[in-house]
Design an enzyme around this catalytic site. Structure first.
Site, PDB file in Angstrom:
ATOM      1  CD  GLU A   1     -23.074  -6.402 -30.897  1.00  0.00           C
ATOM      2  OE1 GLU A   1     -22.408  -5.746 -30.085  1.00  0.00           O
ATOM      3  OE2 GLU A   1     -22.589  -7.304 -31.594  1.00  0.00           O
TER       4      GLU A   1
ATOM      5  CD  GLU B   1     -12.072 -10.133 -35.806  1.00  0.00           C
ATOM      6  OE1 GLU B   1     -13.126  -9.608 -36.219  1.00  0.00           O
ATOM      7  OE2 GLU B   1     -11.234 -10.646 -36.568  1.00  0.00           O
TER       8      GLU B   1
ATOM      9  CB  CYS C   1     -19.805 -10.570 -33.242  1.00  0.00           C
ATOM     10  SG  CYS C   1     -18.901 -11.993 -33.835  1.00  0.00           S
TER      11      CYS C   1
ATOM     12  CE  LYS D   1      -9.980 -10.249 -19.532  1.00  0.00           C
ATOM     13  NZ  LYS D   1     -11.076 -10.865 -18.774  1.00  0.00           N
TER      14      LYS D   1
HETATM   15  P1  TAP Z   1     -16.553  -6.720 -23.616  1.00  0.00           P
HETATM   16  O1  TAP Z   1     -17.308  -6.259 -22.447  1.00  0.00           O
HETATM   17  O2  TAP Z   1     -16.013  -5.712 -24.539  1.00  0.00           O
HETATM   18  O3  TAP Z   1     -15.392  -7.672 -23.033  1.00  0.00           O
HETATM   19  C1  TAP Z   1     -14.561  -8.432 -23.841  1.00  0.00           C
HETATM   20  C2  TAP Z   1     -13.296  -8.789 -23.081  1.00  0.00           C
HETATM   21  O4  TAP Z   1     -12.582  -7.585 -22.779  1.00  0.00           O
HETATM   22  C3  TAP Z   1     -13.536  -9.473 -21.739  1.00  0.00           C
HETATM   23  O5  TAP Z   1     -12.502 -10.405 -21.497  1.00  0.00           O
HETATM   24  C4  TAP Z   1     -13.453  -8.307 -20.781  1.00  0.00           C
HETATM   25  O6  TAP Z   1     -13.115  -8.657 -19.453  1.00  0.00           O
HETATM   26  C5  TAP Z   1     -12.343  -7.495 -21.401  1.00  0.00           C
HETATM   27  N1  TAP Z   1     -12.373  -6.091 -20.987  1.00  0.00           N
HETATM   28  C6  TAP Z   1     -13.461  -5.358 -20.622  1.00  0.00           C
HETATM   29  N2  TAP Z   1     -13.093  -4.107 -20.307  1.00  0.00           N
HETATM   30  C7  TAP Z   1     -11.740  -4.054 -20.479  1.00  0.00           C
HETATM   31  C8  TAP Z   1     -10.782  -3.023 -20.302  1.00  0.00           C
HETATM   32  N3  TAP Z   1     -11.112  -1.805 -19.915  1.00  0.00           N
HETATM   33  N4  TAP Z   1      -9.493  -3.318 -20.554  1.00  0.00           N
HETATM   34  C9  TAP Z   1      -9.128  -4.547 -20.965  1.00  0.00           C
HETATM   35  N5  TAP Z   1      -9.990  -5.563 -21.141  1.00  0.00           N
HETATM   36  C10 TAP Z   1     -11.287  -5.308 -20.909  1.00  0.00           C
HETATM   37  O7  TAP Z   1     -17.400  -7.671 -24.544  1.00  0.00           O
HETATM   38  P2  TAP Z   1     -18.342  -8.856 -24.129  1.00  0.00           P
HETATM   39  O8  TAP Z   1     -19.571  -8.273 -23.554  1.00  0.00           O
HETATM   40  O9  TAP Z   1     -17.581  -9.887 -23.359  1.00  0.00           O
HETATM   41  O10 TAP Z   1     -18.633  -9.490 -25.566  1.00  0.00           O
HETATM   42  C11 TAP Z   1     -19.651  -9.052 -26.349  1.00  0.00           C
HETATM   43  C12 TAP Z   1     -19.156  -8.175 -27.477  1.00  0.00           C
HETATM   44  O11 TAP Z   1     -18.139  -8.840 -28.220  1.00  0.00           O
HETATM   45  C13 TAP Z   1     -20.231  -7.865 -28.500  1.00  0.00           C
HETATM   46  O12 TAP Z   1     -20.198  -6.513 -28.855  1.00  0.00           O
HETATM   47  C14 TAP Z   1     -19.868  -8.728 -29.687  1.00  0.00           C
HETATM   48  O13 TAP Z   1     -20.344  -8.280 -30.924  1.00  0.00           O
HETATM   49  C15 TAP Z   1     -18.391  -8.726 -29.615  1.00  0.00           C
HETATM   50  N6  TAP Z   1     -17.865  -9.888 -30.333  1.00  0.00           N
HETATM   51  C16 TAP Z   1     -17.236  -9.686 -31.512  1.00  0.00           C
HETATM   52  C17 TAP Z   1     -16.745 -10.765 -32.212  1.00  0.00           C
HETATM   53  C18 TAP Z   1     -16.045 -10.566 -33.499  1.00  0.00           C
HETATM   54  S1  TAP Z   1     -15.198 -11.819 -34.031  1.00  0.00           S
HETATM   55  N7  TAP Z   1     -16.071  -9.441 -34.144  1.00  0.00           N
HETATM   56  C19 TAP Z   1     -16.910 -12.045 -31.721  1.00  0.00           C
HETATM   57  C20 TAP Z   1     -17.567 -12.203 -30.517  1.00  0.00           C
HETATM   58  C21 TAP Z   1     -18.018 -11.098 -29.820  1.00  0.00           C
HETATM   59  P3  TAP Z   1     -14.264  -8.884 -18.335  1.00  0.00           P
HETATM   60  O14 TAP Z   1     -14.482 -10.301 -18.320  1.00  0.00           O
HETATM   61  O15 TAP Z   1     -13.698  -8.375 -17.051  1.00  0.00           O
HETATM   62  O16 TAP Z   1     -15.460  -8.107 -18.750  1.00  0.00           O
END
Ligand code: TAP
Length: 454
Positions: free
Chosen positions: A356, A229, A263, A154
């Protein structure tokens, strides 16, 4: 069926309309994955390897197309986007070598033969964030497929284009129907279905720590396997005996790569007090030299942020009166632009220092000695990445061991390599991706005893 309009973050213009997967469609996809499972796990190791190599080759033949999609759909600079598409190819190729090497053990026991098998865990759901839509997809999908599991990915709602295309390329490469499916849509719908459905046996989630905690709680109800992650607030520690010119010249890329939506961003620079001013003097021209602009133009180093909402969130960390030491440039006009921004001196309770930001904002603070540097680096719930700059090899090793983080670079800001393990300490995650052991996260160890007694 509801559609999501993908906007080009550099122009705010619509790029594509993508149909959103409903909960019922997600259930149908899970049923297809379950149906594909028995045949996929029986594919001979050499054949599964060949299919993954074919998948890698087809991705490799579409690097340009995938990169262009990422540039218009996510605002990633062209060169970076090509690297990201190449990373998917390389990760698939790396794990294509795994099926024939998925060896168990033979353990000496009395009265028989004891052997272990690495059985596929079952249907794997990979939930991907918007910041690196291609690499993070590949890191979950490639080892999961190699281990014999069907995979449902997804992508983030905002950035589905490359994942959808990679799903098509998998079929073109000959992967059987149902073995790898991509379901664009909302986390609250598709993501929740993957988490709640008992036929999905493992979730790989990359995203915010806040959502990660919620997903872990959901998975706990079925004792579903998880790899997490999550976020980071990594420290770049610069000692007085370091090559200051190199540390300062490279600090911008460590903080502003992908417009800071990384991240691993080293968004806290800790500098030993006696060289603090000198470091800032060296950092300023490096920050001002970052080329911010049209991501489609070759040579652009930093593009826009992903969305207007996200830009407003990033901007909230730099309110009027914030201690801005200096900034780089950003284009005027349409697009979600935010200039590279250096905050100094910063209070240690300033949210820009403790949280962050996920944007091009870095805080530079002084420290006195090694013990204080380690204590400051560890004074965060996160532990994903970091760097140490020093000319003293003993100190480099001491500090690298003392900082509570999963990935650390000495005298460099190395990015993630697909053949070394990657993941977080503390609230930055659970489990490891990539590297030689990644298949452990997608298999269950089965122990079989065969009696040999007469
Ligand atoms: P999130 O808002 O957490 O979303 C990540 C994914 O989860 C998206 O596909 C999102 O779908 C889905 N999601 C959101 N709420 C959900 C729920 N209640 N149930 C199931 N799935 C759900 O993160 P983001 O804003 O996309 O990414 C940024 C974050 O990712 C940062 O904190 C960053 O540090 C972290 N990150 C970590 C890493 C590693 S490797 N540690 C790498 C990259 C990013 P939607 O599209 O609908 O929101």
């Amino acid at each position: 069926m509801p559609v999501f309009t993908v906007l080009n973050p550099a122009t705010e213009e619509p790029v594509a309309e993508v149909e959103q997967t409903s909960a019922a469609d997600a259930d149908a996809a899970i049923a297809r994955a379950v149906a594909a499972q028995a045949a996929w796990r029986k594919v001979a190791p050499g054949e599964r390897a060949a299919l993954l190599r074919a998948f890698a080759d087809v991705v490799g033949a579409h690097i340009g197309e995938l990169a262009e999609l990422e540039t218009v759909g996510s605002g990633h600079p062209a060169g970076q986007a090509r690297w990201e598409a190449g990373n998917v190819r390389d990760v698939l190729r790396y794990y294509s070598a795994a099926p024939e090497r998925l060896c168990g053990k033979q353990i000496p026991v009395p009265g028989g033969l004891d052997v272990t098998f690495h059985e596929p865990v079952g249907v794997v759901g990979v939930i991907v964030p918007w910041n690196f839509p291609m690499p993070i997809l590949g890191w979950g999908v490639a080892p999961a497929l190699a281990a014999g599991n069907p995979v449902i990915a997804k992508p983030a709602e905002r950035t589905p284009l490359t994942a959808v295309r990679i799903g098509e390329l998998a079929l073109e490469a000959g992967l059987p129907e149902g073995v790898f499916q991509v379901l664009p849509g909302k986390g609250s719908v598709v993501g929740q279905r993957l988490i709640g459905h008992p036929d999905v046996r493992k979730i790989v989630f990359t995203g915010s720590s806040e959502v990660g905690r919620e997903i872990m709680a959901g998975c706990a109800r079925q004792v579903k396997r998880v790899t997490m992650e999550l976020g980071g607030k990594s420290a770049n520690i610069v000692f007085a005996d370091a090559d200051l010119a190199k540390a300062a010249a490279t600090a911008p890329v460590a903080a502003f790569d992908n417009a800071g939506q990384d991240c691993c961003a080293r968004s806290r620079i800790l500098v030993q007090r006696e060289v603090y001013q000198r470091f800032l003097e060296l950092l300023e021209p490096a920050v001002k030299a970052v080329t911010v602009g049209d991501p489609a133009r070759e040579g652009t180093e930093m593009g826009p942020l992903i969305s207007a909402e996200h830009r407003a969130k990033v901007a909230s960390y730099v309110p009027a009166g914030a201690p801005v030491a200096f900034r780089g440039s950003a284009p005027e006009g349409p697009g979600y632009w935010f200039p590279p921004t250096v905050l100094a001196p910063v209070r240690l309770d300033d949210p820009a220092y403790t949280e962050e930001v996920f944007g091009p904002v870095v805080a530079v603070v002084p420290f006195e000695d090694e013990a204080q540097a380690v204590a400051m680096a560890n004074d965060t719930p996160y532990g994903l990445s970091g760097s140490v700059w020093t000319g003293d090899v003993g100190r480099a090793i001491r500090v690298a061991r003392a900082v509570e983080t999963g990935n650390l670079s000495v005298n460099s800001h190395s990015s993630v390599r697909y053949w070394t393990p990657f993941g977080g300490f503390k609230q930055s995650g659970l489990g490891r991706e990539l590297g030689p052991d990644a298949l452990d996260a997608f298999t269950e160890t089965k122990n079989v005893f065969i009696a040999t007694d007469e």
